[in-house]
Structure formats: structure tokens, C-alpha cells
Design a protein around this motif. Structure first.
Motif, PDB file in Angstrom:
ATOM      1  N   GLN A  66       1.058  -1.130   0.101  1.00 47.27           N
ATOM      2  CA  GLN A  66      -0.105  -0.131  -0.010  1.00 47.27           C
ATOM      3  C   GLN A  66       1.040   1.258  -0.110  1.00 47.27           C
ATOM      4  OE1 GLN A  66      -3.157  -0.501  -0.304  1.00 47.27           O
ATOM      5  NE2 GLN A  66      -2.937  -2.645  -0.139  1.00 47.27           N
ATOM      6  N   GLU A  67       1.103   1.937  -1.089  1.00 49.39           N
ATOM      7  CA  GLU A  67       2.206   2.817  -1.353  1.00 49.39           C
ATOM      8  C   GLU A  67       1.990   3.972  -0.581  1.00 49.39           C
ATOM      9  OE1 GLU A  67       4.817   2.201  -2.716  1.00 49.39           O
ATOM     10  OE2 GLU A  67       4.783   0.611  -4.204  1.00 49.39           O
ATOM     11  N   GLN A  68       0.486   4.456  -0.374  1.00 44.30           N
ATOM     12  CA  GLN A  68       0.319   5.449   0.677  1.00 44.30           C
ATOM     13  C   GLN A  68       0.579   5.271   2.045  1.00 44.30           C
ATOM     14  OE1 GLN A  68      -1.777   3.399  -0.587  1.00 44.30           O
ATOM     15  NE2 GLN A  68      -3.774   3.693   0.233  1.00 44.30           N
ATOM     16  N   ALA A  69       0.777   4.141   2.504  1.00 42.75           N
ATOM     17  CA  ALA A  69       0.517   3.922   4.080  1.00 42.75           C
ATOM     18  C   ALA A  69       1.970   3.921   4.560  1.00 42.75           C
ATOM     19  CB  ALA A  69      -0.088   2.565   3.943  1.00 42.75           C
ATOM     20  N   GLY A  70       1.981   3.920   5.872  1.00 45.12           N
ATOM     21  CA  GLY A  70       3.049   3.975   6.553  1.00 45.12           C
ATOM     22  C   GLY A  70       2.923   2.654   7.528  1.00 45.12           C
ATOM     23  N   HIS A  71       3.595   2.504   8.564  1.00 44.04           N
ATOM     24  CA  HIS A  71       3.574   1.349   9.312  1.00 44.04           C
ATOM     25  C   HIS A  71       2.364   1.037  10.104  1.00 44.04           C
ATOM     26  CE1 HIS A  71       5.965  -1.935  11.122  1.00 44.04           C
ATOM     27  NE2 HIS A  71       5.569  -1.575  12.294  1.00 44.04           N
ATOM     28  N   ALA A  72       1.904  -0.138  10.551  1.00 41.18           N
ATOM     29  CA  ALA A  72       0.948  -0.533  11.455  1.00 41.18           C
ATOM     30  C   ALA A  72      -0.378   0.176  10.825  1.00 41.18           C
ATOM     31  CB  ALA A  72       1.052   0.049  12.676  1.00 41.18           C
ATOM     32  N   ALA A  95      -8.315  -2.081   1.918  1.00 39.78           N
ATOM     33  CA  ALA A  95      -7.570  -2.731   0.716  1.00 39.78           C
ATOM     34  C   ALA A  95      -6.912  -3.849   1.157  1.00 39.78           C
ATOM     35  CB  ALA A  95      -7.051  -1.821  -0.118  1.00 39.78           C
ATOM     36  N   ALA A  96      -6.198  -3.981   2.079  1.00 39.39           N
ATOM     37  CA  ALA A  96      -5.154  -4.864   2.530  1.00 39.39           C
ATOM     38  C   ALA A  96      -5.980  -5.985   3.172  1.00 39.39           C
ATOM     39  CB  ALA A  96      -4.088  -4.353   3.421  1.00 39.39           C
ATOM     40  N   TRP A  97      -7.008  -5.568   4.080  1.00 37.22           N
ATOM     41  CA  TRP A  97      -7.754  -6.699   4.741  1.00 37.22           C
ATOM     42  C   TRP A  97      -8.745  -7.537   3.841  1.00 37.22           C
ATOM     43  CZ3 TRP A  97      -7.145  -8.746   8.924  1.00 37.22           C
ATOM     44  CH2 TRP A  97      -8.024  -9.545   9.490  1.00 37.22           C
ATOM     45  N   ARG A  98      -9.186  -6.919   2.797  1.00 38.32           N
ATOM     46  CA  ARG A  98      -9.948  -7.444   1.698  1.00 38.32           C
ATOM     47  C   ARG A  98      -9.035  -8.679   1.181  1.00 38.32           C
ATOM     48  NH1 ARG A  98     -12.156  -2.593   0.537  1.00 38.32           N
ATOM     49  NH2 ARG A  98     -10.529  -2.214  -1.196  1.00 38.32           N
ATOM     50  N   LEU A  99      -7.860  -8.300   0.707  1.00 38.12           N
ATOM     51  CA  LEU A  99      -6.818  -9.465   0.271  1.00 38.12           C
ATOM     52  C   LEU A  99      -6.384 -10.502   1.015  1.00 38.12           C
ATOM     53  CD1 LEU A  99      -4.209  -6.690  -1.429  1.00 38.12           C
ATOM     54  CD2 LEU A  99      -6.083  -8.476  -2.623  1.00 38.12           C
ATOM     55  N   ASN A 138      -4.072  -0.777  12.202  1.00 34.81           N
ATOM     56  CA  ASN A 138      -4.369  -0.536  13.578  1.00 34.81           C
ATOM     57  C   ASN A 138      -5.240   0.723  13.625  1.00 34.81           C
ATOM     58  OD1 ASN A 138      -4.371  -0.100  16.193  1.00 34.81           O
ATOM     59  ND2 ASN A 138      -2.396  -0.913  16.725  1.00 34.81           N
ATOM     60  N   HIS A 139      -6.612   0.293  13.738  1.00 34.90           N
ATOM     61  CA  HIS A 139      -7.672   1.264  13.839  1.00 34.90           C
ATOM     62  C   HIS A 139      -7.739   2.196  14.777  1.00 34.90           C
ATOM     63  CE1 HIS A 139     -10.511  -0.891  15.948  1.00 34.90           C
ATOM     64  NE2 HIS A 139     -10.230  -2.026  15.333  1.00 34.90           N
ATOM     65  N   VAL A 140      -7.078   1.671  16.046  1.00 36.37           N
ATOM     66  CA  VAL A 140      -7.047   2.505  17.457  1.00 36.37           C
ATOM     67  C   VAL A 140      -5.779   3.299  17.539  1.00 36.37           C
ATOM     68  CG1 VAL A 140      -8.587   0.773  18.413  1.00 36.37           C
ATOM     69  CG2 VAL A 140      -6.204   0.467  18.658  1.00 36.37           C
ATOM     70  N   ALA A 141      -4.933   3.273  16.693  1.00 34.13           N
ATOM     71  CA  ALA A 141      -3.816   4.407  16.801  1.00 34.13           C
ATOM     72  C   ALA A 141      -3.691   5.119  15.778  1.00 34.13           C
ATOM     73  CB  ALA A 141      -2.336   3.001  16.291  1.00 34.13           C
ATOM     74  N   PRO A 142      -4.190   6.540  16.158  1.00 34.74           N
ATOM     75  CA  PRO A 142      -4.317   7.338  15.153  1.00 34.74           C
ATOM     76  C   PRO A 142      -3.003   7.744  14.430  1.00 34.74           C
ATOM     77  CG  PRO A 142      -5.664   7.911  17.000  1.00 34.74           C
ATOM     78  CD  PRO A 142      -4.745   6.817  17.304  1.00 34.74           C
ATOM     79  N   MET A 143      -1.814   7.549  14.957  1.00 34.83           N
ATOM     80  CA  MET A 143      -0.753   8.118  14.513  1.00 34.83           C
ATOM     81  C   MET A 143      -0.354   7.077  13.302  1.00 34.83           C
ATOM     82  SD  MET A 143       2.007   6.559  17.220  1.00 34.83           S
ATOM     83  CE  MET A 143       1.377   7.283  18.561  1.00 34.83           C
ATOM     84  N   PHE A 144      -0.975   6.005  13.171  1.00 40.27           N
ATOM     85  CA  PHE A 144      -0.518   4.860  12.376  1.00 40.27           C
ATOM     86  C   PHE A 144      -1.841   4.580  11.279  1.00 40.27           C
ATOM     87  CE2 PHE A 144       2.327   3.182  15.959  1.00 40.27           C
ATOM     88  CZ  PHE A 144       3.431   3.778  15.437  1.00 40.27           C
ATOM     89  N   HIS A 145      -2.755   4.531  11.880  1.00 47.18           N
ATOM     90  CA  HIS A 145      -3.859   4.008  10.860  1.00 47.18           C
ATOM     91  C   HIS A 145      -4.079   4.800   9.627  1.00 47.18           C
ATOM     92  CE1 HIS A 145      -8.547   3.160  10.401  1.00 47.18           C
ATOM     93  NE2 HIS A 145      -7.967   2.101   9.955  1.00 47.18           N
ATOM     94  N   ASN A 146      -4.509   4.068   8.451  1.00 47.54           N
ATOM     95  CA  ASN A 146      -4.749   4.593   7.250  1.00 47.54           C
ATOM     96  C   ASN A 146      -6.180   3.809   6.708  1.00 47.54           C
ATOM     97  OD1 ASN A 146      -4.776   4.512   4.290  1.00 47.54           O
ATOM     98  ND2 ASN A 146      -2.931   5.723   4.473  1.00 47.54           N
ATOM     99  N   PRO A 147      -7.031   4.108   6.905  1.00 48.20           N
ATOM    100  CA  PRO A 147      -8.242   3.309   6.490  1.00 48.20           C
ATOM    101  C   PRO A 147      -8.554   3.025   5.118  1.00 48.20           C
ATOM    102  CG  PRO A 147      -8.792   5.587   7.692  1.00 48.20           C
ATOM    103  CD  PRO A 147      -7.353   5.446   7.063  1.00 48.20           C
TER     104      PRO A 147
END
Length: 228
Positions: A191-197, A214-218, A200-209
Motif C-alpha cells: 500500500q504505497e500511500q501507507a506507513g507502518h501499522a 484494501a489489505a484486509w480484503r486481500l 491498527n484502527h485504534v492508533a491514530p498515528m498509524f492508521h490509514n483507513p
């Protein structure tokens, strides 16, 4: 869906059971944050999809039951706990968890693993040292430095990385891409636009919805395909 806590040797293995009572098994391997709200939600989602899910308490030797917040203080505390973690012993716990799940009467069919961050590295290690039926590894930081393990892996394996991950640079991810090219049992998604973790939807510093979805569907399609 019901939950319980099994004992595997000296550590706890919380188990989520699907509504139907039986299903294939998944060892869900934690991030450094421990068995937090995010990991519990993932376990519940997988159980709702029909899997028996076990989550080993990886930090039981030093900080049993560890769970932290997801702000800077929580991250720093979790990094300190992870600094005392022995990866070799932790991998043995993941292997034992897989064996335990396979022994359960509720497990019908195959058994695999899904890991995030620290767990992504351990899930990758599990594929090399044991016999899971399928493995999904999210942003395992040690993966690029352990590419020699690939020749020992025969099960279906799916990698996920973020293209903007400061802990796993893009050139390191590119090494993984090159190493798995042409291996029929392995796929990699970045996921080119995403960072680490990013999942993790409870970590605002990391989460990329968007990347997480997309990754979860895969990942769920992969696990359903290879474990059912």
C-alpha cells in the motif's frame, strides 16, 4: 461467537470460537501493543467469518497480559517491553499455539496464521519452521533481513507492507518483492500511500483507513481460499 482462555504450557491462549462452533484455525499474532482493542476486534471479525482464532500472550515471560495505549507514551512503553522479548522463544510459543489449535475438537480443517508488525515477523518465521497451511504477514520488520528463510517455505504466504513505512524503508520492501518474484506460493502487496501499522484502527498515528480496507480484503480472501 464465544471466547475462552486456554493454557498452552505456561502461557495463556485466548480463543475466539465462531457461531457455528467449528471452523479452520488461525493463530493471530500480536503487535507490540499486546492484546489490545484492535487485536480483539480482528479476532472477533475472523471468528465471525467462521474461524477458530487463538491469540498467544507473547510477553508472558516479562509482562503477562500486556496491553498499552496507542499514544506516544504507550508506544514507548511497548517498545521497552518488546526490547525484553526473545524472538526465538516467542516463535516457539507461536508454533505451540498452532499445534494446540489443531488439537481442538472445534477446529475442523486447516490451520494458519496472521500476524501484525512483531507478529508479522513471527508469522513469517512460523512458515519457515513449522507446517501452517497458510500465513499472512503484515509489515514484519525483520522480513527483509531474513529472506534466506524463503527457500524453507512451501505453504501459501501473503506479505503486506506500507510504501511510506519509516521502520521498513521502501528499498527494503523492494528487496522482498524481488526475492519473492516467481515463487508461486508467495504474493506481496504494498500500500504505497501507507506507513507502518496502517491496519491498527485504534492508533491514530498509524492508521490509514483506505490502505487497511484494501489489505484486509486481500488477506481475508487469501485465508478463506487456503484454509477452507
Amino acid at each position: 461467537m464465544t471466547t475462552r482462555v486456554d493454557s498452552v504450557g505456561d502461557f495463556d491462549l485466548p480463543v475466539w470460537l465462531p457461531a457455528g462452533g467449528q471452523g479452520p484455525a488461525i493463530v493471530l499474532v500480536q503487535e507490540i501493543f499486546g492484546l489490545d482493542g484492535c487485536l480483539r476486534s480482528v479476532a472477533g471479525e475472523l471468528a465471525a467469518a467462521g474461524f477458530v482464532v487463538g491469540v498467544p500472550d507473547l510477553f508472558w515471560r516479562t509482562d503477562p497480559g500486556w496491553s498499552s495505549g496507542h499514544d506516544e507514551a504507550g508506544l514507548n512503553a511497548s517498545l521497552a517491553v518488546a526490547g525484553e522479548f526473545d524472538p526465538e522463544l516467542g516463535l516457539a510459543d507461536v508454533v505451540a499455539s498452532l499445534e494446540h489449535l489443531r488439537s481442538l475438537p472445534e477446529v475442523a480443517g486447516k490451520a494458519g496464521a496472521l500476524g501484525f508488525c512483531l507478529g508479522g515477523s513471527l508469522a513469517y518465521g512460523l512458515a519457515a519452521v513449522s507446517d501452517p497451511d497458510a500465513v499472512v504477514s503484515f509489515y514484519g520488520s525483520t522480513v527483509p533481513d531474513q529472506l534466506d528463510l524463503l527457500d524453507r517455505i512451501s505453504c501459501p504466504l501473503q506479505f503486506h507492507f506500507g510504501g511510506q513505512d519509516p521502520y521498513i524503508p521502501r528499498d527494503a520492501v523492494a528487496k522482498v518483492e524481488a526475492a519473492v518474484a516467481g515463487r508461486a506460493n508467495i504474493e506481496i502487496h504494498v500500500q504505497e500511500q501507507a506507513g507502518h501499522a496502517f491496519h491498527n484502527h485504534v492508533a491514530p498515528m498509524f492508521h490509514n483507513p483506505e490502505a487497511a480496507a484494501a489489505a484486509w480484503r486481500l488477506a481475508t480472501t487469501f485465508l478463506t481460499t487456503h484454509l477452507r
